[in-house]
Enzyme design. Structure first.
Site, mmCIF file in Angstrom:
data_model
loop_
_atom_site.group_PDB
_atom_site.id
_atom_site.type_symbol
_atom_site.label_atom_id
_atom_site.label_comp_id
_atom_site.label_asym_id
_atom_site.label_seq_id
_atom_site.Cartn_x
_atom_site.Cartn_y
_atom_site.Cartn_z
ATOM 1 C CE LYS A 46 -2.854 -2.511 3.187
ATOM 2 N NZ LYS A 46 -3.266 -2.574 4.576
ATOM 3 C CG ASP A 112 14.622 -0.534 4.745
ATOM 4 O OD1 ASP A 112 15.702 -0.008 5.010
ATOM 5 O OD2 ASP A 112 13.899 -1.050 5.627
ATOM 6 C CB THR A 116 10.110 -5.471 -0.962
ATOM 7 O OG1 THR A 116 10.089 -5.740 0.437
ATOM 8 C CG2 THR A 116 8.703 -5.440 -1.495
ATOM 9 C CE LYS A 140 14.667 3.675 6.079
ATOM 10 N NZ LYS A 140 13.984 2.791 7.058
#
Ligand code: IMP
Ligand code: MG
Length: 192
Positions: A46, A112, A116, A140
């Site tokens: 989301k 990150d 993913t 990041k």
């Protein structure tokens, strides 16, 4: 805002106008690269909900951009202990949107540790798109565990847990129009 779990919104990192300016810069580069070509913007739910909406509208303002823009979403679901941070993710894709032979741009909130995006990239490459690129609003880099190619990066953020503009802490704070550090007690929360 003070939640029952003791978290609070802390230091402001990026104001709404800074975020809008970053998205406009991204739209400029994407419009130039996809000029005259049809593109599928594939937002990752989301977290990239707001980014996908705003980026698609910023692209529509550009003359000489893509010849056609289709907006769709994939949904990443974490499972098992450790969830996303262990790379245990599953992806739900609307099969009604064929990707074969099309130019696909993944739109994600933040890179990150990279697991993913690595997973999404491998999954989507099996659909044989004509091209596959990645756009993130936030990077990041200090926490990266898997090298993922990022074609378009909006802003680089420090190694702190951030919330707002789609980014959540346990489903909260997504709707903040700015991005701030999360204040918490104990160790840094893991993304869910
Ligand atoms: P990773 O790159 O596999 O570690 O995970 C990226 C996903 O974790 C993003 O799509 C976010 O949903 C979430 N995430 C990573 N860092 C943060 C953060 O600082 N705040 C909120 N969510 C985050
Ligand atoms: Mg999350």
């Amino acid at each position: 805002m003070n939640l029952a779990d003791g978290t609070t919104v802390g230091r402001l990192l990026h104001s709404p106008s800074e975020i809008a300016a970053a998205i406009d810069r991204l739209a400029g580069r994407i419009a130039a690269d996809y000029r005259g070509k049809p593109v599928v913007l594939l937002g990752v739910l989301k977290g990239a909900l707001y980014l996908t909406v705003d980026l698609s509208r910023a692209l529509a303002q550009r003359a000489d951009g893509p010849s056609e823009i289709v907006v769709d979403y994939v949904c990443v679901v974490s499972y098992g202990p450790g969830g996303r941070s262990r790379g245990k993710v599953r992806l739900l894709l609307d099969e009604a949107v064929p990707l074969e032979g099309r130019h696909v741009l993944i739109v994600e909130d933040i890179a990150d540790n990279g697991l993913t995006l690595d997973f999404i990239g491998a999954f989507l490459r099996e659909r044989r798109p004509a091209s596959l690129r990645v756009c993130v609003l936030f990077d990041k880099p200090s926490r990266r565990r898997v090298a993922v190619p990022l074609d378009y990066v909006g802003l680089t953020v420090p190694d702190t847990f951030i919330v707002g503009y789609g980014l959540d802490h346990q489903e909260r704070y997504r709707n903040l129009p700015y991005v701030a550090e999360l204040e918490y007690q104990g160790s840094q929360p893991e993304p869910t």
